[in-house]
Design a protein around this motif. Structure first.
Motif, PDB file in Angstrom:
ATOM      1  N   ARG A  11       0.834  -1.217   0.000  1.00  0.00           N
ATOM      2  CA  ARG A  11       0.000   0.000   0.000  1.00  0.00           C
ATOM      3  C   ARG A  11       0.864   1.260   0.000  1.00  0.00           C
ATOM      4  N   TRP A  12       1.908   1.265   0.803  1.00  0.00           N
ATOM      5  CA  TRP A  12       2.786   2.433   0.834  1.00  0.00           C
ATOM      6  C   TRP A  12       3.491   2.627  -0.511  1.00  0.00           C
ATOM      7  N   ARG A  13       3.882   1.538  -1.144  1.00  0.00           N
ATOM      8  CA  ARG A  13       4.524   1.652  -2.465  1.00  0.00           C
ATOM      9  C   ARG A  13       3.543   2.230  -3.498  1.00  0.00           C
ATOM     10  N   ARG A  14       2.277   1.800  -3.438  1.00  0.00           N
ATOM     11  CA  ARG A  14       1.270   2.361  -4.361  1.00  0.00           C
ATOM     12  C   ARG A  14       1.084   3.849  -4.142  1.00  0.00           C
ATOM     13  N   GLU A  15       1.267   4.302  -2.905  1.00  0.00           N
ATOM     14  CA  GLU A  15       1.132   5.725  -2.581  1.00  0.00           C
ATOM     15  C   GLU A  15       2.373   6.514  -2.989  1.00  0.00           C
ATOM     16  N   GLY A  16       3.433   5.814  -3.426  1.00  0.00           N
ATOM     17  CA  GLY A  16       4.631   6.498  -3.913  1.00  0.00           C
ATOM     18  C   GLY A  16       5.772   6.556  -2.915  1.00  0.00           C
ATOM     19  N   TYR A  17       5.630   5.884  -1.794  1.00  0.00           N
ATOM     20  CA  TYR A  17       6.711   5.879  -0.796  1.00  0.00           C
ATOM     21  C   TYR A  17       7.708   4.762  -1.104  1.00  0.00           C
ATOM     22  N   GLU A  18       8.943   4.986  -0.670  1.00  0.00           N
ATOM     23  CA  GLU A  18       9.963   3.956  -0.787  1.00  0.00           C
ATOM     24  C   GLU A  18      10.036   3.222   0.538  1.00  0.00           C
ATOM     25  N   VAL A  19       9.951   1.915   0.497  1.00  0.00           N
ATOM     26  CA  VAL A  19       9.933   1.113   1.718  1.00  0.00           C
ATOM     27  C   VAL A  19      11.173   0.250   1.750  1.00  0.00           C
ATOM     28  N   VAL A  20      11.894   0.327   2.866  1.00  0.00           N
ATOM     29  CA  VAL A  20      13.085  -0.506   3.079  1.00  0.00           C
ATOM     30  C   VAL A  20      12.901  -1.223   4.393  1.00  0.00           C
ATOM     31  N   ARG A  21      12.954  -2.540   4.342  1.00  0.00           N
ATOM     32  CA  ARG A  21      12.835  -3.329   5.577  1.00  0.00           C
ATOM     33  C   ARG A  21      14.213  -3.459   6.218  1.00  0.00           C
ATOM     34  N   PRO A  22      14.245  -3.386   7.553  1.00  0.00           N
ATOM     35  CA  PRO A  22      15.553  -3.507   8.245  1.00  0.00           C
ATOM     36  C   PRO A  22      16.092  -4.913   8.214  1.00  0.00           C
TER      37      PRO A  22
END
Length: 102
Positions: free
Chosen positions: A91-102
């Motif tokens: 969902r965050w990626r669809r909103e245009g955010y970059e997601v990086v898991r630790p």
């Protein structure tokens, strides 16, 4: 300076109420004003309340129903922890955010 409506003003209360309450107030004002002034001017008295009714109706139309919220919560509770994290990340990626898991 940012303009802010007082939370207990008539317009703020009507925005929180169902849309038909504002429509009822607008109709009542129009009918009452028609008795004393011409229709054209009576319409201007009721116009702000019709606008409030339209805005409140639009907000209520876009608000998810209680049943839809309940179904979504049940689906989320049924997901395993990793599935929930994947859904949130997608969902965050669809909103245009970059997601990086630790």
């Amino acid at each position: 300076m940012k303009w802010q409506m007082h939370e207990n003003s008539i317009f703020a209360v009507l925005l929180r109420s169902p849309w038909w309450v504002s429509a009822l107030v607008a109709t009542g004002l129009f009918v009452a004003a028609r008795l004393a002034i011409p229709d054209f001017y009576a319409a201007f008295i009721a116009l702000p309340f019709w606008v409030i009714a339209a805005v409140a109706g639009w907000r209520q139309l876009r608000t998810p129903s209680a049943g839809r919220v309940e179904k979504t919560l049940q689906r989320l509770h049924a997901l395993p922890r990793e599935g929930f994290a994947d859904a949130l990340e997608a969902r965050w990626r669809r909103e245009g955010y970059e997601v990086v898991r630790p």
